[in-house]
Design an enzyme around this catalytic site. Sequence first.
Site, PDB file in Angstrom:
ATOM      1  CE  LYS A  77      -2.283   1.711   3.773  1.00 46.70           C
ATOM      2  NZ  LYS A  77      -2.570   3.130   4.019  1.00 46.70           N
ATOM      3  CG  ASP A  86      -5.113   4.374   1.510  1.00 45.00           C
ATOM      4  OD1 ASP A  86      -6.266   4.719   1.192  1.00 45.00           O
ATOM      5  OD2 ASP A  86      -4.722   4.256   2.691  1.00 45.00           O
ATOM      6  CE  LYS A 112      -7.802   6.797   3.966  1.00 41.87           C
ATOM      7  NZ  LYS A 112      -6.399   6.368   3.883  1.00 41.87           N
ATOM      8  CG  ASP A 115     -11.936  17.436  -6.348  1.00 41.55           C
ATOM      9  OD1 ASP A 115     -12.837  18.268  -6.541  1.00 41.55           O
ATOM     10  OD2 ASP A 115     -10.722  17.715  -6.432  1.00 41.55           O
ATOM     11  CB  THR A 118      -9.939   4.859  12.550  1.00 39.86           C
ATOM     12  OG1 THR A 118      -8.669   5.350  12.102  1.00 39.86           O
ATOM     13  CG2 THR A 118     -10.314   3.645  11.740  1.00 39.86           C
ATOM     14  NE  ARG A 169       1.871   2.360  13.250  1.00 40.49           N
ATOM     15  CZ  ARG A 169       0.999   3.201  13.808  1.00 40.49           C
ATOM     16  NH1 ARG A 169       1.430   4.159  14.601  1.00 40.49           N
ATOM     17  NH2 ARG A 169      -0.290   3.071  13.592  1.00 40.49           N
TER      18      ARG A 169
HETATM   19  O1  C5P Z   1      -0.906   0.774  12.486  1.00 39.43           O
HETATM   20  P1  C5P Z   1      -0.354   0.304  11.165  1.00 39.43           P
HETATM   21  O2  C5P Z   1       1.028   0.823  10.903  1.00 39.43           O
HETATM   22  O3  C5P Z   1      -0.460  -1.198  10.973  1.00 39.43           O
HETATM   23  O4  C5P Z   1      -1.311   0.997  10.116  1.00 39.43           O
HETATM   24  C1  C5P Z   1      -1.534   0.516   8.826  1.00 39.43           C
HETATM   25  C2  C5P Z   1      -2.515   1.428   8.105  1.00 39.43           C
HETATM   26  O5  C5P Z   1      -3.681   1.585   8.913  1.00 39.43           O
HETATM   27  C3  C5P Z   1      -2.021   2.857   7.876  1.00 39.43           C
HETATM   28  O6  C5P Z   1      -1.361   2.960   6.640  1.00 39.43           O
HETATM   29  C4  C5P Z   1      -3.301   3.673   7.911  1.00 39.43           C
HETATM   30  O7  C5P Z   1      -3.869   3.759   6.615  1.00 39.43           O
HETATM   31  C5  C5P Z   1      -4.253   2.872   8.773  1.00 39.43           C
HETATM   32  N1  C5P Z   1      -4.461   3.447  10.130  1.00 39.43           N
HETATM   33  C6  C5P Z   1      -5.752   3.650  10.591  1.00 39.43           C
HETATM   34  N2  C5P Z   1      -5.968   4.169  11.867  1.00 39.43           N
HETATM   35  C7  C5P Z   1      -4.941   4.477  12.677  1.00 39.43           C
HETATM   36  C8  C5P Z   1      -3.614   4.249  12.231  1.00 39.43           C
HETATM   37  C9  C5P Z   1      -3.414   3.721  10.941  1.00 39.43           C
HETATM   38  O8  C5P Z   1      -6.703   3.375   9.880  1.00 39.43           O
HETATM   39  N3  C5P Z   1      -5.180   4.966  13.884  1.00 39.43           N
END
Ligand code: C5P
Length: 250
Positions: free
Chosen positions: A42, A69, A71, A74, A133, A224
């Site tokens: 991604k 990604d 998003k 427009d 989120t 991560r």
């Molecule tokens: O937390 P992690 O590094 O696994 O996040 C992967 C993806 O999740 C990010 O690229 C982001 O698009 C999404 N994300 C989310 N909400 C968060 C943090 C990351 O939707 N609080």
Amino acid sequence: MALSDDVRERARQRLVFALDIDDPDEAIAMAGRLRGNLRWIKVATRLYTRAGAPLIASLTGMGFNVFLDLKFHDIPDQVEGACRAAARLGVGLLTVHASGGEAMLRAANRGAAEGAELSGNIRPEVLAVTVLTSLDRQDLDTAGISRSVEEQVLALAHLAQDSGCAGIVASPKELPQLRGALPSPFKILTPGIRPRGASHGDQKRVLTPQEAVHMGADWLVVGRPIRTAENPTQALRAIVEEMAEGEASR
Ligand code: C5P
């Protein structure tokens, strides 16, 4: 549980690694380390804004399926053009905001189909983001939306489905309800995945890889837990193993 290679492979096809790295050279180096163990990668706004189309070409050239990604949100004409351009880059998945409305969502799908036809690439699947989120009930109130977050997510998910989108992006906490309301083949991609025993970081609600696959997610986005691991390849393989357990009980 003894897992077959077939189940493991199906699990691997569902894993999307979030390449959230600002430096293009470091990003490519990380992708190179994971090559061979991973199908989907991604690329989001921070890396794309810096490295753009050449980076996507490098990743597809390395054999990855790319999830772009960005998003989009427009007027329909702009989003149609953006999705046409994304399809010409050869990405397999892309995102738009469901709150852009029916005309914009239909335009996105039209653009994706046109770009695929013009380039001979496969047609990217258009996924709609419902409610970020990072937003809560109060944020919706401020924006003049009186529904609860859950109601708004469901309403936008139905709008995405009715407007021709392949699926949605959903947080883990919404997954069971959404899967019930929107059965397969409508696709659900979920972030917020943490392997058993891992730290949560800023992800407020999480599922394990096994839980998310078992509950019917089509793709899991993980960043991560792989990127910051001492051995990213080993971490990735362990996640696929957990996903395969969910695949076997799906
Ligand atoms: O937390 P992690 O590094 O696994 O996040 C992967 C993806 O999740 C990010 O690229 C982001 O698009 C999404 N994300 C989310 N909400 C968060 C943090 C990351 O939707 N609080």
